[in-house]
Design a protein around this motif. Structure first.
Motif, short mmCIF file in Angstrom:
data_model
loop_
_atom_site.label_atom_id
_atom_site.label_comp_id
_atom_site.label_asym_id
_atom_site.label_seq_id
_atom_site.Cartn_x
_atom_site.Cartn_y
_atom_site.Cartn_z
N ASN A 1 0.82 -1.21 0.00
CA ASN A 1 0.00 0.00 0.00
C ASN A 1 0.85 1.26 0.00
OD1 ASN A 1 -2.37 -1.55 0.08
ND2 ASN A 1 -2.35 -1.64 2.32
N LEU A 2 1.95 1.23 0.72
CA LEU A 2 2.86 2.37 0.74
C LEU A 2 3.38 2.68 -0.65
CD1 LEU A 2 4.58 4.44 2.41
CD2 LEU A 2 6.32 2.63 2.58
N LEU A 3 3.81 1.65 -1.36
CA LEU A 3 4.36 1.84 -2.70
C LEU A 3 3.28 2.25 -3.69
CD1 LEU A 3 6.87 -1.15 -2.86
CD2 LEU A 3 7.36 1.25 -2.38
N ALA A 4 2.04 1.79 -3.45
CA ALA A 4 0.94 2.14 -4.35
C ALA A 4 0.41 3.54 -4.07
CB ALA A 4 -0.19 1.13 -4.21
N GLY A 5 0.65 4.06 -2.87
CA GLY A 5 0.16 5.38 -2.51
C GLY A 5 -1.26 5.41 -2.01
N SER A 6 -1.85 4.24 -1.85
CA SER A 6 -3.22 4.14 -1.32
C SER A 6 -3.45 2.70 -0.87
CB SER A 6 -4.25 4.54 -2.38
OG SER A 6 -4.21 3.64 -3.47
N THR A 7 -4.58 2.44 -0.23
CA THR A 7 -4.89 1.10 0.25
C THR A 7 -5.43 0.25 -0.89
OG1 THR A 7 -5.39 1.97 2.46
CG2 THR A 7 -6.18 -0.25 1.94
N VAL A 8 -4.59 -0.63 -1.38
CA VAL A 8 -5.00 -1.54 -2.47
C VAL A 8 -5.12 -2.98 -1.96
CG1 VAL A 8 -4.02 -0.07 -4.27
CG2 VAL A 8 -2.60 -1.86 -3.23
N ALA A 9 -4.71 -3.21 -0.70
CA ALA A 9 -4.79 -4.55 -0.12
C ALA A 9 -5.00 -4.41 1.37
CB ALA A 9 -3.50 -5.35 -0.40
N THR A 10 -5.62 -5.42 1.98
CA THR A 10 -5.84 -5.44 3.43
C THR A 10 -5.32 -6.74 4.01
OG1 THR A 10 -8.08 -6.31 3.14
CG2 THR A 10 -7.85 -3.91 3.32
N HIS A 11 -5.04 -6.70 5.31
CA HIS A 11 -4.54 -7.88 6.02
C HIS A 11 -5.73 -8.61 6.63
CE1 HIS A 11 -2.75 -9.73 9.80
NE2 HIS A 11 -2.13 -10.34 8.82
N ARG A 12 -5.90 -9.90 6.27
CA ARG A 12 -7.10 -10.63 6.66
C ARG A 12 -6.79 -11.97 7.30
NH1 ARG A 12 -11.87 -11.18 3.59
NH2 ARG A 12 -10.98 -13.11 2.81
N SER A 13 -5.64 -12.15 7.85
CA SER A 13 -5.30 -13.47 8.37
C SER A 13 -6.03 -13.77 9.67
CB SER A 13 -3.79 -13.60 8.61
OG SER A 13 -3.42 -12.86 9.73
N LEU A 14 -6.08 -15.06 10.01
CA LEU A 14 -6.72 -15.51 11.24
C LEU A 14 -5.76 -15.29 12.42
CD1 LEU A 14 -9.34 -17.17 12.07
CD2 LEU A 14 -7.81 -19.16 12.11
N PRO A 15 -6.21 -14.67 13.50
CA PRO A 15 -5.32 -14.48 14.66
C PRO A 15 -4.76 -15.82 15.16
CG PRO A 15 -7.31 -13.17 14.92
CD PRO A 15 -7.53 -14.05 13.72
N TYR A 16 -3.47 -15.81 15.48
CA TYR A 16 -2.80 -17.03 15.94
C TYR A 16 -1.69 -16.65 16.91
CZ TYR A 16 0.66 -20.81 15.84
OH TYR A 16 1.57 -21.76 16.20
N PHE A 17 -1.59 -17.40 18.01
CA PHE A 17 -0.46 -17.22 18.91
C PHE A 17 -0.12 -18.55 19.58
CE2 PHE A 17 -4.22 -16.12 21.51
CZ PHE A 17 -4.04 -16.92 22.62
N TRP A 18 1.08 -18.60 20.13
CA TRP A 18 1.51 -19.80 20.85
C TRP A 18 2.33 -19.39 22.06
CZ3 TRP A 18 4.33 -17.82 16.89
CH2 TRP A 18 5.72 -17.70 17.08
N SER A 19 2.46 -20.32 23.00
CA SER A 19 3.26 -20.10 24.19
C SER A 19 3.82 -21.43 24.66
CB SER A 19 2.40 -19.46 25.29
OG SER A 19 3.14 -19.27 26.48
N ASP A 20 5.08 -21.43 25.06
CA ASP A 20 5.71 -22.64 25.59
C ASP A 20 5.90 -22.48 27.09
OD1 ASP A 20 6.01 -23.97 23.11
OD2 ASP A 20 7.72 -22.67 22.64
N GLN A 21 5.26 -23.35 27.87
CA GLN A 21 5.32 -23.29 29.32
C GLN A 21 5.48 -24.70 29.90
OE1 GLN A 21 1.76 -21.31 30.79
NE2 GLN A 21 1.71 -19.95 29.01
#
Length: 389
Positions: free
Chosen positions: A302-322
């Motif tokens: 989007n920065l290189l295009a000068g406008s919003t031409v794409a959006t971030h749509r991934s599924l939230p994910y996290f992990w933890s080692d305990q």
């Protein structure tokens, strides 16, 4: 666009720099970082690095060849102090400035600290320097360690300290840790990991103050809000973070628990984008490794295009080692979603559960079930973001 400055030599900053080159930007690329280190991986700081199982060289996110391929100017040990959006300049410490056509904000977040005095032996854990100082303070046996905050970082630090043979107490203000993330039933199972490994978990109480003594004002005890006094040699404060936006005050950029931007990381000024922990994208801010890496390519496009031409749509994910258990979570759990056990047993600390609402899976949680978890995560991602023709 002839020049781009990436402010923050972080995970998100490095991935943004890589994306710039991968997407054809061949102009001047400057990476500014207030730490003296090139980008490194933060998750091991509370785990393998703290226990000594990994060294600093194993934390690097890019080798010498990859650094050379970026063809970037690195300004390390340099703090950004302001942003002049009219002049297109990033103000740096020492009275310097950096003029640029585009800016990627990747300054991350700072740990929250307790009010009042912090005697010697009090630590937060966010940077490599923090981890080195804590590791040095844990050298030797028989330390009495108090971890304040039973979120993922606090739990990981407690796990590492227990593995090193120290006496560990975790203090959590909430009645049960991790309920907002996991819900009460699953949070209770994860909280039981502490007792499994002889770590004391005290809930429903905060910290009133830290006590120090001696000529060096060394930590001696933690006073709880309920009046109890816990003897302590080392304290680790893990009570969350604040996005690092103070230097942007007065810049004209909207700030609200992060840099306000759209789902593509674009601020109201299209030549300025935000990624990682500092970005409040489309009303929410994610503090997870995966989000930081995935946002970067979209924001740079989007920065290189000068406008919003794409959006971030991934599924939230996290992990933890305990305590030798890998906890993995993906999806968007809402209050009232019901966890259903799919396989394994909570008693064995090895299981997979799906959260459901109206017959639909909203999230998935696994303890030590990495393969089935990844399968369910992919299925959930397809259901949440179906492919379009």
């Amino acid at each position: 666009m002839k020049s781009v400055a990436v402010i923050g030599a972080s995970l998100a900053g490095l991935y943004a720099a890589r994306a710039l080159r991968a997407q054809g930007f061949d102009g001047r690329l400057v990476i500014v970082g207030d730490e003296r280190h090139r980008p490194y991986d933060r998750p091991p700081l509370s785990k393998d690095f703290l226990t000594g199982a990994a060294g600093q060289e194993q934390l690097a996110l890019a080798d010498a060849e990859e650094i050379a391929e970026l063809d970037a100017e690195w300004l390390l040990g340099t703090r950004a102090t302001g942003l002049d959006t009219t002049a297109g300049a990033v103000l740096l410490d020492g009275g310097r400035s950096l003029t640029t056509d585009g800016v990627v904000l990747a300054t991350g977040a700072d740990p929250r600290r307790l009010p009042g005095a912090a005697p010697a032996g009090t630590h937060t854990l966010r940077t490599l320097d923090d981890a080195q100082a804590l590791r040095a303070d844990l050298a030797g046996a028989g330390r009495r360690v108090v971890v304040i905050g039973a979120g993922f970082i606090g739990a990981e630090v407690a796990s590492s300290c227990a593995a090193l043979g120290h006496e560990v107490t975790v203090v959590e203000a909430a009645a049960l840790p991790l309920v907002p993330q996991l819900g009460e039933e699953m949070a209770r199972i994860c909280a039981a990991l502490h007792a499994d490994h002889k770590v004391t978990l005290l809930t429903g109480t905060g910290v009133s103050r830290l006590h120090g003594g001696g000529s060096d004002d060394r930590l001696t005890a933690v006073e709880l809000s309920d009046g109890r006094l816990l003897p302590a040699d080392v304290v680790v404060v893990g009570i969350g973070v604040r996005p690092r936006t103070g230097w942007l005050e007065g810049s004209g950029l909207p700030l609200d628990d992060g840099v306000v931007c759209d789902a593509g990381g674009v601020t109201p000024l299209p030549r300025i984008v935000a990624v990682g922990d500092v970005a409040r994208a489309a009303g929410s801010r994610a503090e997870h490794w995966t989000s930081a890496t995935e946002q970067a390519a979209v924001a740079v496009r989007n920065l290189l295009a000068g406008s919003t031409v794409a959006t971030h749509r991934s599924l939230p994910y996290f992990w933890s080692d305990q305590y030798g258990v890998r906890i993995q979570f993906a999806g968007r759990r809402a209050p009232g979603d019901t966890p259903r056990l799919v396989e394994g047993s909570p008693d064995d600390r090895s299981f997979l559960a799906c959260y459901e609402r109206d017959g639909r899976t909203t999230a998935v949680l696994a303890l030590n079930r990495p393969r089935p978890f990844m399968r369910h995560r992919r299925e959930l991602a397809r259901a949440t973001h179906p492919a379009t023709a």
